[in-house]
Scaffold this motif. Structure first.
Motif: not given
Length: 393
Positions: A201-220
């Motif tokens: 569970d994160v917020s702010g920029e860490m949430l953005e990083l979480k979403n970015t990495l999870n999106t990357m994993v989905d795309q990979l």
């Protein structure tokens, strides 16, 4: 006298003459004047020290000895005694305000509430120092050394200091959990495991990083699934023409997807062209060639197949020519000439030539004997080596 008793030091006695009463009046007036002076000095010092904060102000010397001088010295001593702990306190607090937590109230003569104040201030500085040391240690371990999981331990703190310590520990704990979860997913990706996601569970920029990495994993994962599908269809199932479809990718992933599709498309085109030519060869059509643009081993295969088609075409042409000359035109002695062939094609060519040569020899021998018989010459016989129906003939 009553005015002096009531604190009115401005009244003076006026007695004419030089008698005893006059002398007594002079003594009274001098006492009133000194009381007035002392009251003025005490008021001035109170104003300067107590209200204006000028701690260096003192009661001026009385100019006489005895009680008046003792009162002045006592007041000055009181101011001095009050000033000393105040100065010490000011020195320590000024150091604390500048971030220096090494100073302490060190006056050993402090007693009573002053001593209590000194102990309280020193305890405060000790707690601040311990708090600062622990926060610095945790910050260095987590932020600089990369050693996660550190917690600040400040014994004896309460109130705001306890809250600050708990907040620092909560921050360090949250950061530890976040970074470890991110590291876990990144390690999984590096090991080819695309099933894991960041779940902390994160917020702010860490949430953005979480979403970015999870999106990357989905795309990979989508990219890997599509590449696997295309590779299985093309390489295993033999279903050509497949294309990877990875929606939403960009940059390198888009380039990789395009490259995989380009490879699959080229391979499809090359294999289909090769299959077309080999199918034509199997059907007896030797007019087609592999024309697709190719490189490397595919180019070698292209050249080999085209050379094979050329040799087969040449072989077929020669066999057809010899068969036509011998079988249709009756021109014996023909031989198939197929340059550059080897292996089975060489053997086939030689077998055709042996057959044509044997047939030529047999037919010519038979023709020789039948010609002799036609001329009345019955001395000749067919002497060639023959088998089967030719032997019977």
């Amino acid at each position: 006298m009553r005015d002096l008793r009531d604190g009115n030091f401005r009244r003076r006695l006026v007695v004419p003459g030089n008698g005893p009463v006059s002398a007594l009046a002079d003594v009274f007036n001098e006492i009133a004047e000194r009381n007035q002076w002392l009251a003025g000095e005490l008021g001035r010092v109170r104003q300067a020290v107590g209200q204006e904060g000028r701690l260096t102000e003192r009661v001026a010397p009385a100019g006489t000895a005895g009680g008046w001088s003792l009162i002045a010295d006592s007041v000055n001593g009181l101011v001095e005694d009050l000033m000393r702990p105040t100065s010490e306190l000011s020195r320590v607090l000024a150091a604390v305000a500048e971030g220096d937590l090494t100073k302490r109230m060190s006056d050993q003569t402090l007693r009573g509430e002053f001593a209590t104040l000194g102990s309280t201030v020193n305890g405060l500085v000790d707690q601040l120092s311990s708090f600062a040391d622990e926060v610095t240690r945790v910050a260095r371990e987590v932020g600089t050394d990369g050693r996660l999981g550190g917690q600040a331990k400040v014994p004896g703190v309460a109130g705001t200091w306890r809250d600050l310590t708990d907040n620092v520990n909560s921050m360090a704990n949250n950061l530890t959990n976040q970074v470890r979860n991110i590291a876990q997913v990144a390690t999984a990706v590096a090991n080819g495991d695309l099933t894991q996601k960041i779940t902390v569970d994160v917020s702010g920029e860490m949430l953005e990083l979480k979403n970015t990495l999870n999106t990357m994993v989905d795309q990979l994962s989508s990219f890997a699934d599509e590449v696997t599908r295309v590779a299985r269809e093309v390489g295993t199932d033999g279903k050509l023409g497949g294309q990877a479809k990875v929606p939403g990718v960009a940059g390198t992933w888009r380039d990789l997807t395009d490259n995989v599709n380009y490879m699959a498309e080229n391979l499809t085109t090359q294999v289909r062209n090769i299959a077309q030519v080999t199918t034509a060869v199997a059907l007896g059509d030797l007019t087609q060639k592999v024309t697709v643009d190719a490189r490397g081993e595919i180019l070698e295969l292209k050249s080999t197949i085209n050379t094979m088609v050329d040799q087969l075409s040449s072989f077929a042409d020669e066999v057809t020519r010899v068969a036509r000359e011998v079988g249709s035109d009756g021109r014996l002695g023909g031989q198939a000439q197929v340059p550059g062939v080897a292996g089975t094609w060489r053997d086939l060519t030689e077998s055709v030539n042996v057959m044509a040569n044997s047939l030529t020899t047999q037919v010519r021998n038979i023709a020789q004997v039948t010609t002799a018989i036609a001329r009345g010459d019955l001395t000749q016989k067919i002497g060639i080596d023959a088998r089967g129906e030719i032997l019977e003939l």
